[in-house]
Design a protein around this motif. Structure first.
Motif, PDB file in Angstrom:
ATOM      1  N   GLY A 189     -21.673 -37.691  40.954  1.00  0.00           N
ATOM      2  CA  GLY A 189     -20.781 -37.391  39.924  1.00  0.00           C
ATOM      3  C   GLY A 189     -20.117 -36.089  39.875  1.00  0.00           C
ATOM      4  O   GLY A 189     -18.942 -36.161  39.610  1.00  0.00           O
ATOM      5  N   ALA A 339     -21.765 -46.107  39.766  1.00  0.00           N
ATOM      6  CA  ALA A 339     -21.220 -45.886  38.559  1.00  0.00           C
ATOM      7  C   ALA A 339     -21.932 -45.028  37.446  1.00  0.00           C
ATOM      8  O   ALA A 339     -21.434 -44.255  36.868  1.00  0.00           O
ATOM      9  CB  ALA A 339     -20.845 -47.162  37.810  1.00  0.00           C
ATOM     10  N   ILE A 342     -21.384 -41.248  38.764  1.00  0.00           N
ATOM     11  CA  ILE A 342     -19.946 -40.871  38.545  1.00  0.00           C
ATOM     12  C   ILE A 342     -19.985 -40.486  36.965  1.00  0.00           C
ATOM     13  O   ILE A 342     -19.561 -39.456  36.524  1.00  0.00           O
ATOM     14  CB  ILE A 342     -18.892 -41.881  38.775  1.00  0.00           C
ATOM     15  CG1 ILE A 342     -18.670 -42.145  40.241  1.00  0.00           C
ATOM     16  CG2 ILE A 342     -17.639 -41.612  38.367  1.00  0.00           C
ATOM     17  CD1 ILE A 342     -17.789 -42.967  40.809  1.00  0.00           C
ATOM     18  N   TRP A 343     -20.565 -41.380  36.156  1.00  0.00           N
ATOM     19  CA  TRP A 343     -20.514 -41.192  34.671  1.00  0.00           C
ATOM     20  C   TRP A 343     -21.610 -39.943  34.378  1.00  0.00           C
ATOM     21  O   TRP A 343     -20.984 -39.178  33.563  1.00  0.00           O
ATOM     22  CB  TRP A 343     -20.875 -42.568  33.904  1.00  0.00           C
ATOM     23  CG  TRP A 343     -21.249 -42.443  32.440  1.00  0.00           C
ATOM     24  CD1 TRP A 343     -20.348 -41.905  31.459  1.00  0.00           C
ATOM     25  CD2 TRP A 343     -22.802 -42.482  31.885  1.00  0.00           C
ATOM     26  NE1 TRP A 343     -20.963 -41.911  30.256  1.00  0.00           N
ATOM     27  CE2 TRP A 343     -22.271 -42.224  30.344  1.00  0.00           C
ATOM     28  CE3 TRP A 343     -23.825 -42.687  32.320  1.00  0.00           C
ATOM     29  CZ2 TRP A 343     -23.459 -42.433  29.472  1.00  0.00           C
ATOM     30  CZ3 TRP A 343     -24.802 -42.743  31.338  1.00  0.00           C
ATOM     31  CH2 TRP A 343     -24.883 -42.628  29.884  1.00  0.00           C
ATOM     32  N   THR A 408     -11.777 -43.007  33.888  1.00  0.00           N
ATOM     33  CA  THR A 408     -12.923 -43.031  34.781  1.00  0.00           C
ATOM     34  C   THR A 408     -14.074 -43.542  34.009  1.00  0.00           C
ATOM     35  O   THR A 408     -14.819 -44.509  34.714  1.00  0.00           O
ATOM     36  CB  THR A 408     -12.944 -41.894  35.699  1.00  0.00           C
ATOM     37  OG1 THR A 408     -11.639 -41.435  36.293  1.00  0.00           O
ATOM     38  CG2 THR A 408     -13.852 -41.941  36.669  1.00  0.00           C
ATOM     39  N   ALA A 409     -14.427 -42.766  33.023  1.00  0.00           N
ATOM     40  CA  ALA A 409     -15.784 -43.285  32.341  1.00  0.00           C
ATOM     41  C   ALA A 409     -15.643 -44.620  31.974  1.00  0.00           C
ATOM     42  O   ALA A 409     -16.678 -45.191  31.813  1.00  0.00           O
ATOM     43  CB  ALA A 409     -16.075 -42.161  31.232  1.00  0.00           C
ATOM     44  N   ALA A 412     -16.317 -46.900  34.777  1.00  0.00           N
ATOM     45  CA  ALA A 412     -17.735 -46.583  34.943  1.00  0.00           C
ATOM     46  C   ALA A 412     -18.748 -47.141  34.182  1.00  0.00           C
ATOM     47  O   ALA A 412     -19.828 -48.078  34.577  1.00  0.00           O
ATOM     48  CB  ALA A 412     -18.076 -45.313  35.368  1.00  0.00           C
TER      49      ALA A 412
END
Length: 623
Positions: A189, A339, A342-343, A408-409, A412
């Motif tokens: 992330g 995901a 990344i979050w 993006t969030a 995700a």
């Protein structure tokens, strides 16, 4: 004049005294403290668990009465299993070994077999087994067969199930798994956030330190899992990590090979991660914000490949690797893990660095005219305590990064929810398992925490859209920014708890395997009303309760009660069910060994006096 004096007093009150920790550092310590508490939760709850394979057949079958001793014993499971030389033991009534040793895989990957010693005499023989299922968890059990007559009904139940092990080893493995999850989330992330959303952050020490911490945690977690898996599957103590055989056995299997690939990917990522600080990796754009250069984009592709290797190895170790549609489950868990990383990793960078940074760092080429005290990592110390507009240079950077992060969030979280729903359906199976199994209840706890994080994320997205869409708000104050940062840090804390629950879930039998609702049936036997209860309705030891009532509904005392258990589809039985009357009209049979899944026939003979006895038969499913 009064307003000027007031602002001066606020600045004087807000200025950090020498030696006091900044709010950014206090927030970081709080995050680490909650992560530690989450790890403690793992220590308290990570017990040795058995999943996933189920014994579906054996030759000879449990409960068989044979005229002569067989040459070997073969076990068949619901999925492929890993077999060691001591995975199957055959014991006689004196506890002596009746097998030749050297158990090995059978004709199929889902079979295990061992040869018996020649010349075995009459008597009861207990088959005790312990193998490792495809999802890396040990599973074991026992059943009995007889030579020259039926086996002793309680012989197999007297042995341990074989699925347990050292609690210390189970806790250590669970902790290593949590460290690996946390490290992967932070590494993937934070790297994604810095490399894609905030390239200028690669030149600042705080984001780089987060990436380095994620890499180190990932490596420590992977090595810990390698060391503890051998003793865990063997059911031995913590001293097993100091012996070479368990480690060699782990590395020889799929689990160890996947971990070795993960360690290799981490080592190969080191030079690529170091290049994130290279000035040639970014270039200024027309919007005044730095973007990845051509070399930077090539480096991102290479990092993405290694990141994919990392999440795939995580997905292939666990419940997704067993059962039906393994390829679809593995793909789903891979997307879910990526995901999640990344979050959660992006939130760490956002809350611990970008939102806590209110002035441009030295050597960055941008100055700040606010007179803030700036530390060696380029983080302003005072603006977050003042109700003044964010410095223009930092406002431009926030206007570029925050909307992109918000989008993006959102993507995700959508991926997390969709893939999580699929995994829930796959691992729960039946709705009742969501509430009546440990796995289902843990999944509900995880869902509650995720919903809390989603609520905070929704509020943060509204804040970003209000202040940075379509143009940055001209009067975004550092106090408002601090409020956003606090919400982000709280999301990080909730995410740490979610990771801890996930680490426990990986070590817990899925609901579709552990769900065994009690069997309850009311039937008649002559003039008697009979209530029959069996729990649990899965292979292994079961407890049976029989309640008898006379025609007036009063408990009917029994002179004698007996039962027989058989599995017609497999030709097993009848096995004796020893009933003991514990009260008038209430008989109990404990520790009844049921070796195979299927529809079993349960037949009770109930005698109420010297002349009258009645028979009743029911069928129930064993999982």
């Amino acid at each position: 004049m009064i307003g000027s004096e007031r602002r001066g007093l606020e600045r004087g009150a807000g200025r950090r005294r020498a030696g006091e920790p900044s709010r950014r550092h206090v927030g970081a310590r709080r995050v680490l403290a909650v992560c530690a508490l989450a790890a403690v939760a793992v220590l308290g709850m990570a017990l040795p668990a058995s999943a996933h394979a189920v014994l579906t057949g054996s030759d000879p079958v449990g409960g068989a009465a044979l005229d002569t001793a067989p040459a070997r014993v073969t076990l068949t499971f619901s999925e492929s299993v890993s077999v060691k030389s001591d995975s199957i033991r055959i014991l006689d009534t004196a506890g002596a070994r009746a097998d030749e040793g050297g158990a090995h895989a059978g004709a199929a990957a889902s079979q295990a077999t061992v040869a018996l010693r020649a010349g075995l005499g009459r008597g009861t023989y207990v088959v005790s087994w312990r193998v490792v299922s495809a999802d890396s968890h040990p599973v074991g059990g026992a059943f009995a067969f007889g030579v020259g007559g039926p086996p002793d009904a309680g012989a197999a139940a007297a042995l341990p199930s074989g699925g347990g092990g050292s609690r210390v080893v189970g806790v250590a493995l669970g902790t290593a798994r949590f460290i690996a999850f946390a490290g992967a989330a932070l590494l993937i992330g934070a790297t994604f956030f810095v490399a894609v959303l905030w390239p200028a952050g690669g030149r600042r020490s705080a984001p780089v330190r987060l990436i380095a911490a994620g890499w180190l945690l990932s490596l420590v977690g992977a090595v810990g899992m390698l060391l503890f898996q051998g003793p865990y599957t063997a059911g031995s103590g913590i001293s097993g990590i100091f012996r070479g055989d368990p480690l060699a056995t782990t590395l020889d299997g799929r689990y160890g090979q996947l971990l070795a690939i993960r360690v290799l990917a981490l080592l190969l990522a080191v030079p690529l991660l170091r290049r994130l600080r290279d000035p040639e990796m970014i270039e200024p754009g027309d919007d005044g914000v730095r973007h990845p250069s051509g070399a930077g984009r090539r480096g991102l592709v290479e990092l993405a490949g290694l990141g994919l290797a990392l999440v795939v190895t995580m997905a292939m170790i666990g419940h997704a690797s067993a059962g039906e549609t393994v390829w679809l489950a593995t793909a789903s868990v891979t997307l879910h893990t990526a995901a999640m990383a990344i979050w959660l990793g992006g939130l760490c960078v956002l809350g611990l660095t970008l939102l806590g940074w209110s002035g441009q760092g030295a050597g960055d080429g941008h100055g700040s005219s606010t007179g803030n005290d700036t530390g060696d990592d380029g983080v302003g110390r005072d603006a977050s305590l003042e109700g003044e507009p964010v410095p223009p240079a930092h406002a431009v950077e926030l206007a570029h990064v925050l909307p992109r992060w918000s989008r993006t969030a959102t993507i995700a979280i959508a991926v997390i929810v969709l893939t999580g729903a699929f995994q829930t359906w796959r691992e729960i199976g039946e709705f009742g398992a969501l509430f009546d199994t440990t796995y289902g209840r843990l999944l509900l706890y995880k869902l509650w925490f995720v919903l809390g994080a989603l609520g905070l994320g929704f509020l943060a997205r509204r804040w970003v859209l209000r202040h940075y869409h379509p143009e940055p708000g001209p009067q975004v104050t550092s106090i408002a920014l601090t409020g956003l940062r606090r919400g982000v840090l709280f999301e990080v804390l909730i995410g740490a708890v979610v990771l801890a629950v996930t680490a426990i879930l990986v070590n817990t039998i899925p609901g579709r395997d552990s769900y065994a609702p009690p069997f309850a049936r009311t039937t008649v036997a002559g003039p008697l009303t009979v209530d029959i209860n069996v729990s649990p309705t899965r292979t292994g030891a079961q407890t049976m309760h029989v309640y008898t009532y006379d025609p007036q509904g009063r408990p009917q005392r029994l002179v004698e009660a007996s039962g027989e258990l058989s599995l017609p589809s497999a030709g097993v039985g009848p096995l004796q069910v020893p009933l003991v009357e514990v009260a008038d009209g209430h008989a109990v049979a404990e520790g009844v060994g049921v070796p195979l899944p299927g529809q079993w026939q349960l037949r009770f003979t109930l005698r109420i006096n010297d002349f009258d006895q009645y028979v009743t038969t029911v069928f129930y499913d064993v999982r």
